[in-house]
Enzyme design. Structure first.
Site, PDB file in Angstrom:
ATOM      1  N   THR A  40       0.833  -1.201   0.000  1.00 61.59           N
ATOM      2  CA  THR A  40       0.000   0.000   0.000  1.00 61.59           C
ATOM      3  C   THR A  40       0.868   1.252   0.000  1.00 61.59           C
ATOM      4  O   THR A  40       0.554   2.240  -0.681  1.00 61.59           O
ATOM      5  CB  THR A  40      -0.932   0.000   1.220  1.00 61.59           C
ATOM      6  OG1 THR A  40      -1.779  -1.149   1.174  1.00 61.59           O
ATOM      7  CG2 THR A  40      -1.799   1.258   1.255  1.00 61.59           C
ATOM      8  N   HIS A  43       1.983   1.942  -3.449  1.00 65.31           N
ATOM      9  CA  HIS A  43       0.919   2.611  -4.212  1.00 65.31           C
ATOM     10  C   HIS A  43       0.912   4.112  -3.910  1.00 65.31           C
ATOM     11  O   HIS A  43       0.799   4.949  -4.818  1.00 65.31           O
ATOM     12  CB  HIS A  43      -0.446   2.015  -3.864  1.00 65.31           C
ATOM     13  CG  HIS A  43      -0.679   0.647  -4.416  1.00 65.31           C
ATOM     14  ND1 HIS A  43      -0.706   0.368  -5.769  1.00 65.31           N
ATOM     15  CD2 HIS A  43      -0.905  -0.539  -3.795  1.00 65.31           C
ATOM     16  CE1 HIS A  43      -0.939  -0.920  -5.952  1.00 65.31           C
ATOM     17  NE2 HIS A  43      -1.046  -1.495  -4.759  1.00 65.31           N
TER      18      HIS A  43
END
Length: 344
Positions: A40, A43
């Protein structure tokens, strides 16, 4: 304090100074010791479409960490200063139907640490006391730093009875690799993992995979005879977020098989529904961790001998965070741990 901040809608993070947070009512202030970089976080670093839809910079990022209680806010009485802790990364409302039924992982208004509120890539972090997870002295801080991701793997794998079962894992990222070890620990007969990244498939082998399949060169079916798999896999764990990976997994499940879906797929992902309907498959979406049942299982497994150390491949000081993200983005890494115990 020093912190890694997403300063705006651009690629990268900035190491900068921000105010030390003040714990509010029922909150604690945690002095960070170690953090780990999650997919994450990559990202967010890359500022991809998911990040653009879910973040509102400026924001301190990061949600995998271990540290110690530095201060307890008003009415925060359960923990003491100096106590070693980590924490559940989803701040839930506590009053919706799912929260009241013990399914806080599905709270519709949950806020993610390091996503919807300031996170742990900093010298200090504030979270509600109710989210704190105490850390026993026999737990290695390097491991605890990524317990959040370990929890994803645990929740995904332990959704089903694994004793004596044949398991297929699609996607050899760090979470998929950890799931290999969890499945073997929980009694799976065979664990087969697929990917196209040889580095990570080698890591999965170290964690106990019975077959590591580079799907660019071979097929999982090539191993059926050696592993005595006759009708397909009993349990499937989809960790890749890849449409070909998902479709291959569904095609290789036995009739009546159970599938956990952790990887995020785009809205245009197509599957062969005959594999689901005519085989009578059970598909279960997985998000986060069960609060706090998954944490209890994680800690018990590590204390019971589950060794995740091979998944740690890189250590950096937090000021070298760019090297950590380079390692993650390259794919030639497992978990990357950042040290916040000293300043440079």
């Amino acid at each position: 304090m020093d912190a890694l901040v997403k300063t705006g809608p651009v690629k990268g993070l900035t190491l900068t100074q921000v105010p030390v947070p003040t714990p509010g009512n029922g909150e604690v202030l945690i002095k960070i010791h170690k953090t780990a970089i999650c997919g994450t976080d990559v990202h967010i670093y890359n500022w991809d479409p998911w990040s653009q839809a879910n973040l509102n910079p400026p924001l301190v990022t990061g949600h995998e960490y271990v540290g110690e209680i530095a201060e307890c806010g008003p009415n925060a009485t359960k923990y003491k200063v100096g106590q070693r802790v980590t924490g559940e990364g989803h701040i839930i409302c506590g009053t919706c139907r799912n929260c009241r039924e013990g399914n806080g992982q599905w709270c519709p208004t949950a806020k993610g640490v390091g996503v919807n509120r300031d996170g742990a890539f900093a010298e200090y972090l504030c979270i509600p006391e109710s989210n704190v997870v105490p850390v026993d002295e026999d737990l290695d801080e390097d491991l605890v730093s990524f317990f959040d991701a370990f929890g994803n793997a645990t929740h995904t794998a332990l959704m089903w009875d694994l004793v004596g079962e044949d398991v297929l894992i699609t996607g050899a990222g760090p979470i998929g690799i950890m799931a290999v070890a969890i499945c073997k620990y929980a009694g799976a007969r065979n664990v087969v993992i697929t990917d196209v990244n040889e580095y990570r498939l080698e890591l999965a082998k170290k964690l106990g995979a019975d077959a590591c399949v580079n799907v660019a060169k071979e097929k999982p079916e090539d191993y059926f005879e050696a592993l005595k798999i006759k009708e397909g896999f009993d349990v499937g764990l989809e960790m890749s977020g890849s449409a070909p990976g998902l479709n291959q997994l569904l095609s290789l499940m036995r009739n009546g098989g159970k599938v956990s879906l952790l990887g995020l797929h785009g809205p245009d992902t197509k599957i062969n529904w005959d594999h689901v309907i005519l085989k009578g498959l059970t598909l279960q979406g997985i998000y986060g961790r069960k609060i706090f049942a998954t944490w209890n299982k994680m800690i018990a497994m590590v204390q019971g001998g589950l060794d995740l150390h091979p998944v740690i491949t890189h250590h950096f000081h937090y000021t070298e965070f760019e090297k950590g993200f380079e390692a993650m983005i390259s794919g030639n890494s497992g978990k990357v741990v950042l040290d916040w115990t000293t300043k440079k």
